[in-house]
Design an enzyme around this catalytic site. Sequence first.
Site, PDB file in Angstrom:
ATOM      1  N   ARG A 117     -16.547  -0.831  22.900  1.00 28.83           N
ATOM      2  CA  ARG A 117     -17.021  -0.840  24.166  1.00 28.83           C
ATOM      3  C   ARG A 117     -17.113  -1.995  24.741  1.00 28.83           C
ATOM      4  NH1 ARG A 117     -21.918   2.014  22.532  1.00 28.83           N
ATOM      5  NH2 ARG A 117     -20.881   3.927  22.989  1.00 28.83           N
TER       6      ARG A 117
ATOM      7  N   ASN B 124     -28.799  -2.617  17.600  1.00 22.98           N
ATOM      8  CA  ASN B 124     -27.398  -2.185  16.955  1.00 22.98           C
ATOM      9  C   ASN B 124     -27.356  -3.019  15.717  1.00 22.98           C
ATOM     10  OD1 ASN B 124     -25.987  -0.532  18.943  1.00 22.98           O
ATOM     11  ND2 ASN B 124     -26.514  -2.410  20.083  1.00 22.98           N
TER      12      ASN B 124
ATOM     13  N   ASP C  12     -19.745  -3.865  15.479  1.00 30.58           N
ATOM     14  CA  ASP C  12     -20.855  -2.505  15.578  1.00 30.58           C
ATOM     15  C   ASP C  12     -20.664  -1.840  14.309  1.00 30.58           C
ATOM     16  OD1 ASP C  12     -21.785   0.022  15.995  1.00 30.58           O
ATOM     17  OD2 ASP C  12     -22.414  -0.433  17.904  1.00 30.58           O
TER      18      ASP C  12
ATOM     19  N   ASP D 266     -22.665   1.066  13.275  1.00 30.38           N
ATOM     20  CA  ASP D 266     -22.869   2.347  13.500  1.00 30.38           C
ATOM     21  C   ASP D 266     -24.607   2.446  13.447  1.00 30.38           C
ATOM     22  OD1 ASP D 266     -20.102   2.780  13.261  1.00 30.38           O
ATOM     23  OD2 ASP D 266     -20.580   2.545  11.267  1.00 30.38           O
TER      24      ASP D 266
END
EC number: 3.6.1.15
Length: 177
Positions: free
Chosen positions: A23, A87, A103, A105
């Site tokens: 992202r 996060n 990231d 998850d």
Amino acid sequence: MKIPKEGEFITIKSYKHDGSLHRTWRDTMVLKTSECSIIGLNDHTLVTESDGRRWVTREPAIVYFHQKYWFNIIAMIREKGVSYYCNLASPYLLDEEALKYIDYDLDVKVFPDGEKRLLDVDEYEAHSRQMHYSKEIDFILKENVKILVDWINNEKGPFSDGYIDIWYDRYQQLSRK
């Protein structure tokens, strides 16, 4: 690597463990930089997903990144109060292109009433197998969940009284320049 000054805008890019782009946030305003952390603000910021879908953030959100901790914190300023989306992620790296992190998850959401929820455990377990997270990464992330929950419970850092007001006021000052 030039450290951004307050009032400047940066791009934020999150990746997955396998190196794939996850992202991108365009034009996050930098509110403060220190040797180990960056505080910024997204307000109607363009977000691009890995599949090309694009959307714009709905409300102002203060973002907190640290080079020591394996999490970052997004404080979303809403009419019903502040919600936090945390996060579990690698410490950030800053280069000429963007602030970047991996990231992992797992997420912790904190609601305005203080309720906490650990999210995306199934996604974490699936990606852990698929992308071969090491035992060391798994240990580090689980330890950082404990640190994050301690911060939340003890109102440290972005969870402390006044943090949101201080940084949102700073954003408003910089926006008027």
